[in-house]
Scaffold this active site. Structure first.
Site, PDB file in Angstrom:
ATOM      1  N   ARG A 183       0.849  -1.203   0.000  1.00  0.00           N
ATOM      2  CA  ARG A 183       0.000   0.000   0.000  1.00  0.00           C
ATOM      3  C   ARG A 183       0.880   1.247   0.000  1.00  0.00           C
ATOM      4  NH1 ARG A 183      -1.440   1.849   4.553  1.00  0.00           N
ATOM      5  NH2 ARG A 183      -2.112  -0.135   5.441  1.00  0.00           N
ATOM      6  N   TYR A 237     -17.363  16.151 -14.431  1.00  0.00           N
ATOM      7  CA  TYR A 237     -17.684  14.726 -14.528  1.00  0.00           C
ATOM      8  C   TYR A 237     -18.664  14.315 -13.415  1.00  0.00           C
ATOM      9  CZ  TYR A 237     -17.043   9.687 -14.411  1.00  0.00           C
ATOM     10  OH  TYR A 237     -17.267   8.341 -14.400  1.00  0.00           O
ATOM     11  N   ASP A 275      -8.609  18.142 -14.389  1.00  0.00           N
ATOM     12  CA  ASP A 275      -8.886  16.774 -14.837  1.00  0.00           C
ATOM     13  C   ASP A 275      -8.505  16.735 -16.322  1.00  0.00           C
ATOM     14  OD1 ASP A 275     -10.067  14.486 -15.927  1.00  0.00           O
ATOM     15  OD2 ASP A 275     -11.722  14.497 -14.483  1.00  0.00           O
ATOM     16  N   LYS A 279      -9.351   5.581 -19.273  1.00  0.00           N
ATOM     17  CA  LYS A 279      -9.702   6.055 -20.606  1.00  0.00           C
ATOM     18  C   LYS A 279      -8.478   6.000 -21.530  1.00  0.00           C
ATOM     19  CE  LYS A 279     -13.459   6.775 -18.272  1.00  0.00           C
ATOM     20  NZ  LYS A 279     -13.829   8.059 -17.677  1.00  0.00           N
TER      21      LYS A 279
HETATM   22  C1  PLP Z   1     -14.224   8.435 -16.354  1.00  0.00           C
HETATM   23  C2  PLP Z   1     -13.871   9.778 -15.841  1.00  0.00           C
HETATM   24  C3  PLP Z   1     -13.573   9.986 -14.487  1.00  0.00           C
HETATM   25  C4  PLP Z   1     -13.678   8.898 -13.442  1.00  0.00           C
HETATM   26  O1  PLP Z   1     -12.749   7.892 -13.637  1.00  0.00           O
HETATM   27  P1  PLP Z   1     -12.982   6.356 -13.196  1.00  0.00           P
HETATM   28  O2  PLP Z   1     -11.739   5.708 -13.652  1.00  0.00           O
HETATM   29  O3  PLP Z   1     -14.219   5.892 -13.905  1.00  0.00           O
HETATM   30  O4  PLP Z   1     -13.162   6.350 -11.724  1.00  0.00           O
HETATM   31  C5  PLP Z   1     -13.182  11.255 -14.106  1.00  0.00           C
HETATM   32  N1  PLP Z   1     -13.112  12.280 -14.987  1.00  0.00           N
HETATM   33  C6  PLP Z   1     -13.408  12.116 -16.292  1.00  0.00           C
HETATM   34  C7  PLP Z   1     -13.310  13.286 -17.216  1.00  0.00           C
HETATM   35  C8  PLP Z   1     -13.796  10.873 -16.769  1.00  0.00           C
HETATM   36  O5  PLP Z   1     -14.099  10.718 -18.062  1.00  0.00           O
END
Ligand code: PLP
Length: 387
Positions: free
Chosen positions: A50, A102, A174, A199
């Site tokens: 961890r 998001y 983000d 993603k």
């Molecule tokens: C998918 C997404 C998230 C969240 O990510 P997870 O891996 O699903 O927890 C946060 N911000 C954006 C812009 C996203 O597309």
């Protein structure tokens, strides 16, 4: 370390391109949860997974280098990274957040952080004047997402950073939609970059992961302490999957972005398509700002058909993209915000934000552009018969 290589070379040639001990040309997946300590008085670099794991550390180092930051940290999902970063705040602090943030982040702020005495205001982050007016005495963080989801609205990162610095508050970006291949918020002055590595970074719809990178060491150490305290770390195997995905990031994004522009221009000309949202289109509202701060327009576009029934016919007849939530993968992914990402929002609230019942979002994959256009054409033909 100075950046000696261009980004696409950097993706492959880092400190982990081969294992120092064995020469293996792939980072070893270290499953161990604990590590034997050879010296009673001095423990080694790793003691418990961890707190630190060599496979995760390789990914953390890689993303820090790619974003131009000091410290990278890997989490079990994008939301784990984002939630942990919010723990840098304390009771009584106030956050300014982009109104089209998001959905998961929206949920974290409005239903979790509020219980811990952290206040928030939603603003139109594309409007610097509105942002300035909403900064309070106790504002400690401005949270951006650009381009945003699903309308690809563009925030001027440098403009917001300037406001934030004048008020001594942190800025988080983000960067999921752009990745460091196209946009490097830390270079524009932001303090923390966050990713859903689920993603584009991993890119194959086969792993959930999150990353955070800090601009400076001190903030990085504080975030590391929170990562260790909260414990939402990324597993070794998943770290390896993200590392592997990152190697092809440049070539994937380059092709997907090219196809996305081609499709956006095609869709714009079609009868039955009322509007196309893509930051690479010269008539997009944020085109100038985006061109200034990013090296490309990315692989996500949205477009609007006449109504829900037209969307239903389009979705029922399109063959290539999967119809699903998520984005940023080798296969094209079509999603319907009204029933997916924004299902929890009232229709009135959605419409106020321009997320109509006719809106579809497409994350363009690596299929042939011609095949995708042909597929869209035949689905549009059916959709257009709808009254
Ligand atoms: C998918 C997404 C998230 C969240 O990510 P997870 O891996 O699903 O927890 C946060 N911000 C954006 C812009 C996203 O597309």
């Amino acid at each position: 370390m100075e950046q000696i290589y261009s980004f696409q070379t950097q993706l492959l040639h880092n400190r982990h391109k081969f294992n120092q001990e064995t020469g293996a040309v792939s980072v070893p997946v270290q499953h161990a949860s604990t590590f034997h300590q050879k010296d009673f008085d001095r423990f080694g670099v790793y003691d418990y997974s961890r707190s630190g794991n060599p496979t995760r550390a390789a990914l953390e180092e890689a993303i820090a280098e790619l974003e131009g930051g000091k410290r990278g940290l890997a989490f079990s999902s994008g939301m784990a990274a984002i939630s942990t970063a919010f723990l840098l705040l304390s009771q009584g602090d106030h956050v300014l957040i982009t109104e089209d943030v998001y959905g998961g982040t929206y949920r974290m702020i409005t239903s979790v952080l509020n219980r811990f005495g952290i206040e928030h205001s939603f603003v139109d982050m594309t409007n610097l004047h509105e942002v300035a007016q909403n900064i309070r005495e106790n504002t400690k963080l401005i949270y951006m997402e650009t381009p945003s989801n699903p309308l690809l609205k563009v925030t001027d990162i440098r403009g917001i950073v300037k406001l934030a610095k004048a008020h001594r508050c942190l800025t988080f970006v983000d960067n999921t939609f752009m990745t460091p291949a196209l946009q490097r918020p830390l270079d524009l002055g932001a303090d923390v970059v966050l990713h859903s590595a689920t993603k584009f970074l991993s890119g194959h719809s086969d792993v959930l992961a999150g990353l955070a990178v800090t601009k400076d060491e001190e903030l990085g150490e504080r975030l590391y302490q929170l990562q260790n305290a909260f414990g939402a770390v990324l597993g070794a195997h998943d770290s390896w999957l993200v590392l592997r995905g990152i190697k092809t990031l440049h070539v994937r994004l380059e092709q997907s972005s090219r196809t996305a522009l081609y499709l956006a221009e095609y869709l714009q000309k079609q009868e039955g398509v009322e509007k196309v949202y893509y930051p690479g289109l010269t008539d997009h509202e944020g085109f100038a700002v985006h061109s200034y701060q990013a090296a490309g327009s990315g692989a996500v576009l949205s477009f609007e058909l006449a109504n829900e029934e037209a969307v239903r016919q389009f979705v029922n007849h399109i063959k290539i993209p999967v119809f699903a939530v998520s984005l940023g993968a080798v296969e094209s992914i079509l999603s319907y915000p009204a029933k997916m990402s924004h299902a929890a929002m009232s229709r009135e609230e959605r419409y106020k934000r321009g997320i109509t019942d006719g809106l579809l979002r497409l994350s363009v994959g690596l299929e042939s552009a011609e095949d995708l256009v042909k597929d869209c054409r035949q689905a549009l033909e059916v959709a257009q018969t709808v009254k």
